[in-house]
Design a protein around this motif. Structure first.
Motif, PDB file in Angstrom:
ATOM      1  N   ILE A  45       0.834  -1.198   0.000  1.00 50.64           N
ATOM      2  CA  ILE A  45       0.000   0.000   0.000  1.00 50.64           C
ATOM      3  C   ILE A  45       0.870   1.250   0.000  1.00 50.64           C
ATOM      4  O   ILE A  45       0.658   2.178  -0.786  1.00 50.64           O
ATOM      5  N   THR A  46       1.873   1.273   0.887  1.00 50.70           N
ATOM      6  CA  THR A  46       2.740   2.453   0.984  1.00 50.70           C
ATOM      7  C   THR A  46       3.411   2.760  -0.344  1.00 50.70           C
ATOM      8  O   THR A  46       3.518   3.924  -0.752  1.00 50.70           O
ATOM      9  N   SER A  47       3.821   1.719  -1.062  1.00 51.51           N
ATOM     10  CA  SER A  47       4.504   1.931  -2.337  1.00 51.51           C
ATOM     11  C   SER A  47       3.598   2.543  -3.389  1.00 51.51           C
ATOM     12  O   SER A  47       4.082   3.162  -4.348  1.00 51.51           O
ATOM     13  N   ARG A  48       2.284   2.382  -3.238  1.00 51.34           N
ATOM     14  CA  ARG A  48       1.340   2.866  -4.248  1.00 51.34           C
ATOM     15  C   ARG A  48       0.626   4.152  -3.826  1.00 51.34           C
ATOM     16  O   ARG A  48      -0.247   4.645  -4.557  1.00 51.34           O
ATOM     17  N   LEU A  49       0.980   4.703  -2.687  1.00 54.86           N
ATOM     18  CA  LEU A  49       0.322   5.937  -2.242  1.00 54.86           C
ATOM     19  C   LEU A  49       0.486   7.097  -3.226  1.00 54.86           C
ATOM     20  O   LEU A  49      -0.451   7.885  -3.400  1.00 54.86           O
ATOM     21  N   PRO A  50       1.636   7.253  -3.912  1.00 52.82           N
ATOM     22  CA  PRO A  50       1.714   8.338  -4.899  1.00 52.82           C
ATOM     23  C   PRO A  50       0.659   8.224  -6.006  1.00 52.82           C
ATOM     24  O   PRO A  50       0.176   9.246  -6.515  1.00 52.82           O
TER      25      PRO A  50
END
Length: 584
Positions: A45-50
């Motif tokens: 999830i964190t990797s796709r926040l942008p």
């Protein structure tokens, strides 16, 4: 000439972020998988926040990621103050929250207070204690009738099929067999919220996550915590209770008045924290007047508007639902929320393609015949209508890609307890939970790098992958990006609303905000509607048409080109919505 009816909603001038926010639901198992085990996780999830920042959302709501045996995909919680190793750890949760804040987004987490997992320490402690003990007082136990040991305490059904009562296991560690209540799966025993110790324990759980920086809570089954005195039989069956017009509180286990005292104490706690935190209720409650009780000034900040989600593809019904929703919420000073899909219902790209007699929010036998072309067309139009409405909007992961419900999952792949408890008579919710496609040519369509996926992805997901749609004129992803950018630019979430009488088969309304008037027209008829001369077309949910003489002009997909030729005669196709600046 458009005739304006009475004003339905006054502009919202209060500054609270949640009153007009667009909130994106993340189902952790299926969003992004960083470690390649086939199940999504917090680092994924964190990797796709942008991506979500660029999409234009204001906040994310993350479904449960707590330690759990996963009998109900994490909604059977074994520890409310931890992270299941399947998803990461507390450090990963902290990193996710911090990164979202860095990107300008808020984080809402799920709280599941109606029931726990049967593996929770509280329930294990209860089983190890005798009947009538304080430990068993945390849950709803009832004695077995010695004269009729098969007789259930009452006729309450489980939402997942079968009865809502099971026997405690008779083992060396369990000194007394009793019935225990579970409104959902047998591995999800209901807590007894009359117990003050249960209430104090949950206040501590809320403090734990507020202290870690979350911006609010989505509360699961918010209408179910209190049960009627004496646990009487329900006068109606589960299907009868779902009929339109039947008050939910008719069931002695739903929407009982005692729930409101609980949420007032939660609101008081949240208000003691800085930073404008918020709560949203998952309360499947009718009529709307009962739902409004959950969003009074000292309770929830929001409640999901499931009446809007369940609307048929009918202009009169949509107008009525919008007007009633706005009026009812305004009566208690609350904003309205709008939602079309979530992890519990058929994705609206499929649901809106169903014949009227098959229009359901959850899958039954799977013997349905959706029209995929009509479904995605109507889904895009419905989203354009929803994202123009004043209030807060909730998006479910993948709807911005136009993902359909996956109906034909093999039986051995299905994991929803509904499928198991009904013997396959109800297919359950797995079809809206299939892992997302990020890259068309990658393993598991970019969900991870290994090709593993906890539910199989259909071939069509490759065509709908993010990398296929990003920057592609007319794609559903670019439509959503344009809708969210224009919504923010024109202040639609805080605007006032008035309906327009442009024809029985149109939903037409004006949203007035600081940027001026935005006219929204949704065509649910059988023929095209001519856009008035001089109107500026901001966007359309699908391709528009124009007069033959102007065929050389911009055809007005209007998803990524707002400055097209707005002087040509333009027509709004059937099952299409447009945002316009009306002619002076």
């Amino acid at each position: 000439m458009a005739h304006s009816e009475s004003m339905q909603h006054q502009a919202d001038t209060l500054p609270d972020w949640w009153r007009s926010a667009v909130i994106y639901q993340i189902y952790p198992r299926s969003f992004a998988d960083a470690n390649g085990d086939g199940v999504g996780d917090l680092p994924g999830i964190t990797s796709r926040l942008p991506y979500l920042r660029d999409l234009g959302v204001d906040a994310v709501w993350i479904s449960p990621f707590y330690p759990s045996p996963q009998a109900d995909a994490g909604y059977d919680v074994a520890d409310y103050c931890g992270v299941d190793p399947l998803f990461g750890d507390l450090d990963a949760a902290d990193e996710l929250i911090a990164r979202a804040h860095e990107l300008g987004m808020r984080v809402i987490v799920d709280v599941v207070p109606n029931h726990t997992s049967d593996e929770h320490a509280w329930f294990q402690r209860a089983l190890a204690a005798p009947p009538g003990s304080p430990e068993r007082g945390w849950y709803v136990f009832r004695d077995i009738d010695p004269d009729d040991p098969e007789r259930l305490p009452n006729n309450w059904p489980s939402e997942f099929g079968g009865a809502a009562w099971s026997r405690t296991p008779e083992t060396a560690h369990s000194p007394g067999e009793q019935w225990y209540l579970h409104l959902f799966d047998s591995r999800q025993p209901d807590l007894d919220w009359r117990n003050t110790e249960v209430r104090e324990a949950f206040l501590d759980i809320l403090r734990f996550w507020l202290d870690r920086g979350v911006d609010g809570f989505r509360v699961d089954v918010a209408h179910g915590l209190m049960k009627a005195d004496g646990l009487p039989d329900s006068p109606l069956s589960r299907s009868e209770l779902q009929a339109e017009g039947v008050p939910t509180c008719t069931a002695p286990y739903w929407d009982q008045n005692g729930v409101h005292e609980i949420y007032r104490s939660w609101r008081e706690l949240i208000e003691s924290y800085p930073g404008d935190r918020a709560m949203v209720a998952e309360a499947w409650v009718q009529p709307l007047e009962r739902l409004a009780r959950y969003v009074r000034p000292d309770e929830f900040h929001q409640a999901f508007n499931f009446a809007f989600l369940g609307s048929r593809w009918d202009a009169a019904e949509l107008r009525a639902r919008i007007a009633e929703s706005l009026e009812t919420a305004a009566s208690v000073g609350a904003p309205t929320t709008w939602v079309l899909s979530n992890h519990d219902v058929i994705r609206h790209a499929t649901r809106l393609g169903l014949p009227p007699d098959q229009m359901e929010t959850q899958l039954g036998s799977g013997d349905i015949t959706p029209d995929p072309v009509a479904g995605i067309r109507r889904a895009r139009a419905a989203s354009a209508l929803m994202l123009a409405l004043p209030g807060s909007a909730y998006l479910y992961q993948g709807e911005e890609l136009g993902l359909p419900e996956v109906i034909d999952l093999p039986a051995d792949a299905r994991q929803d307890p509904t499928f198991r408890r009904t013997g396959g008579e109800r297919l359950g919710r797995d079809g809206c939970r299939v892992p997302l496609p990020w890259r068309a040519a990658a393993p598991a369509y970019g969900f991870n790098d290994t090709g593993e996926a906890w539910l199989p992805q259909p071939d069509v997901f490759g065509e709908l992958a993010v990398d296929r749609q990003l920057g592609e004129r007319g794609s559903t992803l670019e439509l959503y990006r344009a809708l969210l950018a224009l919504r923010r630019e024109r202040g639609l979430g805080e605007g006032s609303l008035s309906f327009l009488d442009l024809g029985d088969e149109l939903v037409a309304l004006d949203i007035t905000a600081d940027a001026g008037v935005t006219r929204v027209v949704l065509n649910l008829g059988t023929s095209e509607w001519t856009i008035p001369e001089g109107s500026q077309v901001l966007l359309m949910s699908d391709e528009g048409t124009e007069s033959p003489a102007d065929a050389a002009g911009d055809a007005g997909a209007a998803v990524d080109d707002r400055a097209g030729d707005n002087t040509a005669e333009r027509r709004l196709p059937v099952d299409c919505a447009a945002w316009l600046v009306p002619a002076p």
